[in-house]
Design a protein around this motif. Sequence first.
Motif, mmCIF file in Angstrom:
data_model
loop_
_atom_site.group_PDB
_atom_site.id
_atom_site.type_symbol
_atom_site.label_atom_id
_atom_site.label_comp_id
_atom_site.label_asym_id
_atom_site.label_seq_id
_atom_site.Cartn_x
_atom_site.Cartn_y
_atom_site.Cartn_z
ATOM 1 N N SER A 137 -29.539 -12.030 33.725
ATOM 2 C CA SER A 137 -30.642 -12.947 33.376
ATOM 3 C C SER A 137 -29.901 -14.338 33.213
ATOM 4 N N VAL A 138 -29.059 -14.638 32.547
ATOM 5 C CA VAL A 138 -28.662 -15.877 32.048
ATOM 6 C C VAL A 138 -27.841 -16.283 33.341
ATOM 7 N N SER A 139 -27.287 -15.869 34.310
ATOM 8 C CA SER A 139 -26.644 -16.429 35.601
ATOM 9 C C SER A 139 -27.811 -16.920 36.508
ATOM 10 N N ALA A 140 -29.038 -16.171 36.488
ATOM 11 C CA ALA A 140 -30.098 -16.329 37.280
ATOM 12 C C ALA A 140 -30.602 -17.730 37.058
ATOM 13 N N ALA A 141 -30.845 -17.622 35.623
ATOM 14 C CA ALA A 141 -31.479 -19.006 34.817
ATOM 15 C C ALA A 141 -30.528 -20.062 35.271
ATOM 16 N N MET B 18 -31.852 -33.406 33.130
ATOM 17 C CA MET B 18 -30.879 -32.225 33.111
ATOM 18 C C MET B 18 -31.021 -31.126 32.179
ATOM 19 N N ALA B 19 -30.981 -29.934 32.704
ATOM 20 C CA ALA B 19 -31.106 -28.885 32.104
ATOM 21 C C ALA B 19 -30.198 -28.696 30.685
ATOM 22 N N THR B 20 -30.613 -28.054 29.662
ATOM 23 C CA THR B 20 -29.748 -27.830 28.652
ATOM 24 C C THR B 20 -29.652 -26.164 28.399
ATOM 25 N N ILE B 21 -28.591 -26.052 27.346
ATOM 26 C CA ILE B 21 -28.347 -24.573 27.026
ATOM 27 C C ILE B 21 -29.718 -24.027 26.396
ATOM 28 N N LYS B 22 -30.435 -24.598 25.897
ATOM 29 C CA LYS B 22 -31.766 -24.210 25.443
ATOM 30 C C LYS B 22 -32.624 -23.911 26.547
ATOM 31 N N ASP B 23 -32.722 -24.843 27.493
ATOM 32 C CA ASP B 23 -33.616 -24.448 28.624
ATOM 33 C C ASP B 23 -33.201 -23.209 29.406
ATOM 34 N N VAL B 24 -31.705 -22.821 29.515
ATOM 35 C CA VAL B 24 -31.481 -21.855 29.832
ATOM 36 C C VAL B 24 -31.921 -20.622 29.121
ATOM 37 N N ALA B 25 -31.881 -20.511 27.995
ATOM 38 C CA ALA B 25 -32.099 -19.548 26.963
ATOM 39 C C ALA B 25 -33.686 -19.149 27.042
ATOM 40 N N LYS B 26 -34.579 -20.285 27.338
ATOM 41 C CA LYS B 26 -35.624 -20.105 27.414
ATOM 42 C C LYS B 26 -36.031 -19.452 28.966
ATOM 43 N N GLU B 27 -35.758 -19.847 29.799
ATOM 44 C CA GLU B 27 -35.860 -19.242 31.238
ATOM 45 C C GLU B 27 -35.557 -18.008 31.513
ATOM 46 N N ALA B 28 -34.262 -17.715 30.469
ATOM 47 C CA ALA B 28 -33.847 -16.162 30.631
ATOM 48 C C ALA B 28 -34.319 -15.238 29.671
ATOM 49 N N GLY B 29 -34.972 -15.933 28.645
ATOM 50 C CA GLY B 29 -35.766 -14.869 27.809
ATOM 51 C C GLY B 29 -34.856 -14.686 26.666
ATOM 52 N N VAL B 30 -33.714 -15.220 26.456
ATOM 53 C CA VAL B 30 -32.644 -14.709 25.465
ATOM 54 C C VAL B 30 -32.554 -15.823 24.458
ATOM 55 N N SER B 31 -31.459 -15.441 23.451
ATOM 56 C CA SER B 31 -31.134 -16.743 22.520
ATOM 57 C C SER B 31 -30.241 -17.524 23.146
ATOM 58 N N VAL B 32 -29.979 -18.879 22.319
ATOM 59 C CA VAL B 32 -28.878 -19.649 22.750
ATOM 60 C C VAL B 32 -27.339 -18.747 22.590
ATOM 61 N N ALA B 33 -27.341 -18.192 21.610
ATOM 62 C CA ALA B 33 -26.175 -17.346 21.200
ATOM 63 C C ALA B 33 -25.881 -16.265 22.344
ATOM 64 N N THR B 34 -26.937 -15.759 22.933
ATOM 65 C CA THR B 34 -26.523 -14.970 24.126
ATOM 66 C C THR B 34 -26.141 -15.693 25.298
ATOM 67 N N VAL B 35 -26.857 -17.251 25.484
ATOM 68 C CA VAL B 35 -26.131 -17.803 26.672
ATOM 69 C C VAL B 35 -24.821 -18.328 26.346
ATOM 70 N N SER B 36 -24.415 -18.506 25.390
ATOM 71 C CA SER B 36 -23.160 -18.956 24.689
ATOM 72 C C SER B 36 -22.011 -17.799 25.463
ATOM 73 N N ARG B 37 -22.462 -16.551 24.692
ATOM 74 C CA ARG B 37 -21.813 -15.393 25.000
ATOM 75 C C ARG B 37 -21.467 -15.256 26.578
ATOM 76 N N VAL B 38 -22.563 -15.329 27.292
ATOM 77 C CA VAL B 38 -22.393 -15.238 28.868
ATOM 78 C C VAL B 38 -21.590 -16.231 29.249
ATOM 79 N N TYR C 220 -28.026 -25.858 36.118
ATOM 80 C CA TYR C 220 -27.412 -25.880 34.871
ATOM 81 C C TYR C 220 -25.644 -25.663 34.948
ATOM 82 N N ARG C 221 -24.908 -26.783 34.609
ATOM 83 C CA ARG C 221 -23.621 -26.339 34.524
ATOM 84 C C ARG C 221 -23.006 -26.515 33.199
ATOM 85 N N PRO C 222 -22.554 -25.350 32.389
ATOM 86 C CA PRO C 222 -22.172 -25.617 30.926
ATOM 87 C C PRO C 222 -21.101 -26.539 30.856
ATOM 88 N N ASN C 223 -21.082 -27.350 29.899
ATOM 89 C CA ASN C 223 -20.114 -28.253 29.393
ATOM 90 C C ASN C 223 -18.852 -27.617 28.959
#
Length: 332
Positions: free
Chosen positions: A35-39, A1-21, A45-48
């Motif tokens: 980029s985050v939505s596409a990742a 199962m994908a994690t928020i870190k996986d999403v950040a890596k795929e989108a090429g952004v930080s975990v904090a940026t994923v959290s803000r999105v 990935y479904r955010p908890n």
Amino acid sequence: MATIKDVAKEAGVSVATVSRVINKSPKASQSSIDSVSAAMKKLGYRPNAAARALVSQSTNTIGVVVSDVSDPFFGTLIKSVDQVAREAGKHILIGNGYHNADDERHALELLINSRCEAIILHAKGLSDEELINYAKEVKGLVIINRFIPQIESRCISLDNERGAYLATLHLIKSGHRNIACIASSQDIEDTHQRIKGYRTALEDHGILLSKNYIEAGAPSSDGGELAMTNLLSKSLDITAVVTYNDYMAAGAIQALENNAISVPKDISVIGFDDGLIARFVHPHLTTVRYPIAMMAERAARLALLLSRGEAIEDDPIVFTPTLVQRKSVFAR
């Protein structure tokens, strides 16, 4: 199962940026959102709940999802939850699910995103699997009027089969054998359980009736009237009718009255729920009491305990329906 870190890596952004999105922060740029939505879509990935809505931060809010707030049955449920909320110094937010998976999901997501610390959910459209996943995400989630074995300690349910059995048994003990059943046309567990209770009571007393004695309709007075009319059209020998709820019972009585058939002398009618309408139809309706106020209070208190991380009992909470005798059943 994908994690928020996986999403950040795929989108090429930080975990904090994923959290803000995820949390719809105004600081998130459109390019980051894209980029985050596409990742997230690519990774499935479904955010908890914690990441999506910061549920751990108290908002003094309890969420409630019901089928339709305009239905008095659900009005009773909401009132009981509100009483518990007021005692705890909290307020409530309400969503309608209309027994539809998309509507239930949308209502629940809105409550989660509103950071409700406890949620009481009445859902018939969402699958068991999806509800189990929500329960893993939202620690204060309690499901009412449904039993799911994997999360049984967070389910408040009614023994629907027992209720229909009691209704049918009462008619049998009153001397009836040709007993019809007006069921709901909704494909939900309540419908199937109540038909099963009706059939089991007949079988236990050696009564064999054809499927023609069962007629379905919308769980409303109009649905009950149409179902009763259809039963009469079959020219069956009917002396009594078990109905899915009090509204359908009221509609059935109207159809019988329209056809100059006396209730209960010619045909007895029994309802289910013991709502306000049961006291005002003529004759006053014999019915099965659904203790929804007690169930809702229990659900609200359990949801608050869970939201605080307090210990709860592991056993499922199943309420037992009871028979309420009035004037709509005639002893033959």
